[in-house]
Scaffold this motif. Structure first.
Motif: not given
Length: 340
Positions: A306-311
């Motif tokens: 949610s904070a960074t788009g990390y996937v």
């Protein structure tokens, strides 16, 4: 941006330095190059970043063949030298990855964890107080969840019951960071790493130990009779997540994130992936659960996403294959024996 990376000769620190240099940033790396595991492996990582160390004197600076990277042999417990480094460079960002690693070793030599992980981190916080960066990002660990059995582990869950000194030192880091963020108004981001693996990994961790044994036809030790699960996370995904944390504007001064793959893997499946990658079956010696160990880890990474788009992108089969190819190449030039 100008970034300080502590633990720059370590597994994650080395990969982060390489990525930051590739992205065009100015980097200062520090490491005490201790002998907890192979100094030769650490030196090889430094060479990959263009650093050739001729001597072993603390405080020495070495210019990389890449003009944007400087390495200093320095221990975080040397507050005077550390403060001088901060004063000279006035870092935009600080990433603290230096630590005494290893859960089992923390039962043999707990004092080294207090010195490196608590006193050393205190010195980093003090330097950030005196010469404030825009952001301090530091390594925590999934081990802080300790006796918590609710999974997946989420940052909101209980993390006050560590079951080894290493985990206790990492939880202490989070508490110290909270106090400094509150008192001195600079941003701190803690990253709870889950089981990180990949090329240039630590020789004291299971992937390296298993690979070494399998390729030599020696037995591997499988704890808890193989009934273990780990959130294995490939190093490239970890580095992408760390860079996204550095690049993101955060709304609060203190945050902690899980950084993992979000998919627990059975230890026996991980071993099967290694066997397939090397084309050899492992000789398995099954043992009971080791003291201070955790049976299962599983990261809830939704807050980081949610904070960074990390996937994360690399699944276990692909990641193990990449690791195995690096391991074989590194072994061919005679380095594995020195890394043990």
């Amino acid at each position: 941006m100008k970034v300080l990376v502590t633990g720059a000769a370590g597994f994650i620190g080395f990969h982060l330095v390489k990525k930051l240099i590739e992205d065009g940033h100015s980097v200062v790396g520090i490491d005490n190059i201790n002998d907890y595991y192979s100094v030769d492996l650490k030196m090889d990582r430094l060479r990959e970043c263009g650093i050739e160390i001729a001597g072993h004197t603390d405080g020495n600076s070495y210019q990389s063949t890449n003009s944007s990277y400087i390495f200093c042999k320095l221990d975080l417990t040397d507050m005077e030298e550390l403060a001088q480094l901060f004063e000279v460079h006035r870092f935009d960002y600080v990433v603290n990855l230096a630590a005494q690693a290893g859960i089992r070793y923390s039962m043999e030599n707990p004092r080294s964890y207090i010195r490196s992980n608590v006193e050393g981190f205190f010195n980093v916080l003090e330097c950030c107080r005196i010469f404030p960066p825009k952001k301090l990002v530091y390594a925590s660990s999934s081990s802080v969840y300790g006796l918590n059995t609710e999974q997946p582990f989420a940052v909101e869950q209980k993390s006050e019951t560590p079951i080894n000194v290493y985990a206790a030192s990492k939880k202490t880091n989070e508490l110290m960071a909270h106090a400094y963020s509150h008192l001195y108004n600079f941003t701190t981001i803690g990253l709870r790493f889950f089981t990180v693996y990949g090329p240039w990994g630590r020789p004291d961790m299971a992937p390296f130990l298993f690979a070494d044994a399998i390729t030599q036809g020696k037995p591997i030790t499988v704890y808890n009779n193989g009934l273990m699960k780990r959130d294995f996370t490939f190093i490239d995904d970890i580095i992408d997540g760390m860079v996204s944390v550095l690049n993101t504007d955060h709304t609060t001064k203190y945050q902690v994130f899980n950084i993992g793959n979000g998919k627990p893997v059975d230890l026996m499946h991980f071993i099967t992936c290694l066997e397939k990658a090397f084309g050899k079956e492992a000789i398995k010696n099954f043992r009971e659960m080791a003291p201070g160990d955790i049976q299962s880890t599983w990261a809830d990474t939704e807050t980081l996403k949610s904070a960074t788009g990390y996937v994360p992108k690399i699944d276990i089969e692909e990641g193990v294959g990449i690791f195995a190819r690096w391991f074989e190449a590194y072994n061919r030039i005679g380095n594995i024996a020195h890394a043990e």
